[in-house]
Design a protein around this motif. Sequence first.
Motif, PDB file in Angstrom:
ATOM      1  N   THR A  87       0.596  -1.563  -0.271  1.00  0.00           N
ATOM      2  CA  THR A  87      -0.272  -0.657  -0.251  1.00  0.00           C
ATOM      3  C   THR A  87       0.603   1.272   0.297  1.00  0.00           C
ATOM      4  O   THR A  87       0.184   2.473  -0.220  1.00  0.00           O
ATOM      5  CB  THR A  87      -0.720   0.275   0.965  1.00  0.00           C
ATOM      6  N   MET A  88       2.097   1.173   0.550  1.00  0.00           N
ATOM      7  CA  MET A  88       2.826   2.592   0.624  1.00  0.00           C
ATOM      8  C   MET A  88       2.707   3.018   1.674  1.00  0.00           C
ATOM      9  O   MET A  88       3.413   4.096   1.275  1.00  0.00           O
ATOM     10  CB  MET A  88       3.274   3.065  -0.752  1.00  0.00           C
ATOM     11  N   GLN A  89       1.801   2.497   2.608  1.00  0.00           N
ATOM     12  CA  GLN A  89       1.479   3.594   3.293  1.00  0.00           C
ATOM     13  C   GLN A  89       2.886   3.393   4.115  1.00  0.00           C
ATOM     14  O   GLN A  89       2.464   2.213   5.401  1.00  0.00           O
ATOM     15  CB  GLN A  89       0.214   3.235   3.991  1.00  0.00           C
ATOM     16  N   VAL A  90       3.144   4.113   5.809  1.00  0.00           N
ATOM     17  CA  VAL A  90       4.244   4.093   6.951  1.00  0.00           C
ATOM     18  C   VAL A  90       3.341   3.726   7.635  1.00  0.00           C
ATOM     19  O   VAL A  90       2.296   4.658   8.219  1.00  0.00           O
ATOM     20  CB  VAL A  90       4.740   5.850   7.138  1.00  0.00           C
ATOM     21  N   THR A  91       4.242   2.901   8.130  1.00  0.00           N
ATOM     22  CA  THR A  91       3.965   1.848   9.489  1.00  0.00           C
ATOM     23  C   THR A  91       3.641   2.694  10.762  1.00  0.00           C
ATOM     24  O   THR A  91       3.371   2.642  11.510  1.00  0.00           O
ATOM     25  CB  THR A  91       3.704   0.147   9.344  1.00  0.00           C
ATOM     26  N   SER A  92       5.009   3.037  10.732  1.00  0.00           N
ATOM     27  CA  SER A  92       6.614   3.333  11.982  1.00  0.00           C
ATOM     28  C   SER A  92       7.156   4.183  11.980  1.00  0.00           C
ATOM     29  O   SER A  92       7.442   3.377  10.573  1.00  0.00           O
ATOM     30  CB  SER A  92       6.711   1.963  12.761  1.00  0.00           C
ATOM     31  N   VAL A  93       7.114   5.091  13.037  1.00  0.00           N
ATOM     32  CA  VAL A  93       8.364   5.637  12.730  1.00  0.00           C
ATOM     33  C   VAL A  93      10.451   5.940  13.354  1.00  0.00           C
ATOM     34  O   VAL A  93       9.095   5.939  14.571  1.00  0.00           O
ATOM     35  CB  VAL A  93       7.871   7.948  12.002  1.00  0.00           C
ATOM     36  N   SER A  94      10.827   6.155  13.576  1.00  0.00           N
ATOM     37  CA  SER A  94      11.838   6.435  14.808  1.00  0.00           C
ATOM     38  C   SER A  94      12.753   7.078  14.350  1.00  0.00           C
ATOM     39  O   SER A  94      13.269   7.657  12.974  1.00  0.00           O
ATOM     40  CB  SER A  94      12.552   4.785  15.228  1.00  0.00           C
ATOM     41  N   GLY A  95      13.308   8.012  15.610  1.00  0.00           N
ATOM     42  CA  GLY A  95      14.240   9.039  15.518  1.00  0.00           C
ATOM     43  C   GLY A  95      13.218  10.432  15.855  1.00  0.00           C
ATOM     44  O   GLY A  95      12.127  10.747  15.452  1.00  0.00           O
ATOM     45  N   PRO A  96      13.591  11.582  15.255  1.00  0.00           N
ATOM     46  CA  PRO A  96      15.167  11.548  14.876  1.00  0.00           C
ATOM     47  C   PRO A  96      16.220  11.876  15.070  1.00  0.00           C
ATOM     48  O   PRO A  96      16.432  11.929  16.625  1.00  0.00           O
ATOM     49  CB  PRO A  96      14.665  12.214  13.429  1.00  0.00           C
ATOM     50  N   ARG A  97      17.426  11.246  14.764  1.00  0.00           N
ATOM     51  CA  ARG A  97      18.539  11.916  15.376  1.00  0.00           C
ATOM     52  C   ARG A  97      19.219  13.457  14.737  1.00  0.00           C
ATOM     53  O   ARG A  97      19.105  13.167  13.143  1.00  0.00           O
ATOM     54  CB  ARG A  97      20.153  10.850  15.655  1.00  0.00           C
ATOM     55  N   ILE A  98      19.530  14.333  15.404  1.00  0.00           N
ATOM     56  CA  ILE A  98      20.221  15.178  14.648  1.00  0.00           C
ATOM     57  C   ILE A  98      22.057  15.764  15.163  1.00  0.00           C
ATOM     58  O   ILE A  98      22.114  15.382  16.501  1.00  0.00           O
ATOM     59  CB  ILE A  98      19.281  16.141  14.360  1.00  0.00           C
ATOM     60  N   THR A  99      23.020  15.443  14.505  1.00  0.00           N
ATOM     61  CA  THR A  99      24.123  16.134  14.777  1.00  0.00           C
ATOM     62  C   THR A  99      24.673  16.546  13.495  1.00  0.00           C
ATOM     63  O   THR A  99      24.020  17.265  13.250  1.00  0.00           O
ATOM     64  CB  THR A  99      24.912  14.688  14.084  1.00  0.00           C
ATOM     65  N   LEU A 100      25.800  17.715  14.181  1.00  0.00           N
ATOM     66  CA  LEU A 100      26.358  18.750  13.386  1.00  0.00           C
ATOM     67  C   LEU A 100      27.324  17.886  12.652  1.00  0.00           C
ATOM     68  O   LEU A 100      28.486  17.770  12.781  1.00  0.00           O
ATOM     69  CB  LEU A 100      27.218  20.188  14.662  1.00  0.00           C
ATOM     70  N   ASP A 101      27.475  17.656  11.736  1.00  0.00           N
ATOM     71  CA  ASP A 101      28.137  17.913  10.358  1.00  0.00           C
ATOM     72  C   ASP A 101      29.436  18.338  10.319  1.00  0.00           C
ATOM     73  O   ASP A 101      30.541  17.995   9.839  1.00  0.00           O
ATOM     74  CB  ASP A 101      27.138  17.089   9.360  1.00  0.00           C
ATOM     75  N   LYS A 122       3.789  10.634  11.012  1.00  0.00           N
ATOM     76  CA  LYS A 122       3.640   9.905   9.734  1.00  0.00           C
ATOM     77  C   LYS A 122       2.440   9.977   9.116  1.00  0.00           C
ATOM     78  O   LYS A 122       1.264  10.401   9.769  1.00  0.00           O
ATOM     79  CB  LYS A 122       3.750   8.372  10.053  1.00  0.00           C
ATOM     80  N   SER A 123       2.319  10.164   7.748  1.00  0.00           N
ATOM     81  CA  SER A 123       0.441  10.566   7.545  1.00  0.00           C
ATOM     82  C   SER A 123       0.732   9.707   5.854  1.00  0.00           C
ATOM     83  O   SER A 123       1.636   9.790   4.656  1.00  0.00           O
ATOM     84  CB  SER A 123       0.706  11.913   7.286  1.00  0.00           C
ATOM     85  N   GLY A 124      -0.005   8.816   5.540  1.00  0.00           N
ATOM     86  CA  GLY A 124       0.058   8.135   4.394  1.00  0.00           C
ATOM     87  C   GLY A 124       1.157   7.872   3.797  1.00  0.00           C
ATOM     88  O   GLY A 124       2.266   6.557   4.574  1.00  0.00           O
ATOM     89  N   ALA A 125       1.877   7.751   2.539  1.00  0.00           N
ATOM     90  CA  ALA A 125       3.261   7.552   2.175  1.00  0.00           C
ATOM     91  C   ALA A 125       4.201   8.363   3.141  1.00  0.00           C
ATOM     92  O   ALA A 125       5.643   7.820   2.684  1.00  0.00           O
ATOM     93  CB  ALA A 125       3.640   7.534   0.469  1.00  0.00           C
ATOM     94  N   GLY A 126       4.661   9.656   3.886  1.00  0.00           N
ATOM     95  CA  GLY A 126       5.014  10.269   4.901  1.00  0.00           C
ATOM     96  C   GLY A 126       5.076  10.355   5.700  1.00  0.00           C
ATOM     97  O   GLY A 126       4.360   9.555   6.705  1.00  0.00           O
ATOM     98  N   ALA A 127       7.258   9.727   6.218  1.00  0.00           N
ATOM     99  CA  ALA A 127       7.486  10.121   7.432  1.00  0.00           C
ATOM    100  C   ALA A 127       8.462  11.212   7.717  1.00  0.00           C
ATOM    101  O   ALA A 127       8.916  11.884   7.094  1.00  0.00           O
ATOM    102  CB  ALA A 127       8.544   8.783   7.164  1.00  0.00           C
ATOM    103  N   THR A 128       7.345  12.485   8.211  1.00  0.00           N
ATOM    104  CA  THR A 128       7.930  13.489   8.454  1.00  0.00           C
ATOM    105  C   THR A 128       9.044  14.019   9.907  1.00  0.00           C
ATOM    106  O   THR A 128       8.390  13.111  11.040  1.00  0.00           O
ATOM    107  CB  THR A 128       6.862  15.111   9.139  1.00  0.00           C
TER     108      THR A 128
END
Length: 168
Positions: A87-101, A122-128
Amino acid sequence: MKKDQFVNETSQYYANKNYKEIQNVIKDQDLQVSYNRSEDVIPQTRGTIRGMSVSNHFYHLAKSTKGAFQKEWVTLLSGNFSYDSSTMQVTSVSGPRITLDSANFGAAFSPYMDGILTSNSKSGAGATFSANYTMKATLGASIGDFPIGFNFNFGNHTDKWTASSMQP
């Protein structure tokens, strides 16, 4: 400014290796510049569920709140998400982690991110993925009227983007 407009306006500067003018366009128009990467994680054995590891680099250019110094840095915001490949639907999201590159502050400064707050959704096919922080730098040598140990504040920043399960 849209991506096409930015490319049109700066392509001649790039061809002439005039990176300072590209930087001026970014600064003058207060643009957020970023690029992202995504990579399939080894497929899980749960039927149609797949995993994606994603990251996005954000370029920043800001003056200290005292107006004395302008500095640039790049942050890396990374996270993971799972999606149902049927279905291309996002089912779970973890993070984020931010670092100074990277942080081109010079030898007299010790840059750091303070007050980091991260979130995801998450919403539909997107993970924010989102991170908010205050960019600061401690002075390691006295410069003018600023003593050793002075803390410069380069403002509050939010790095945010939405990754898609439909990305190639």
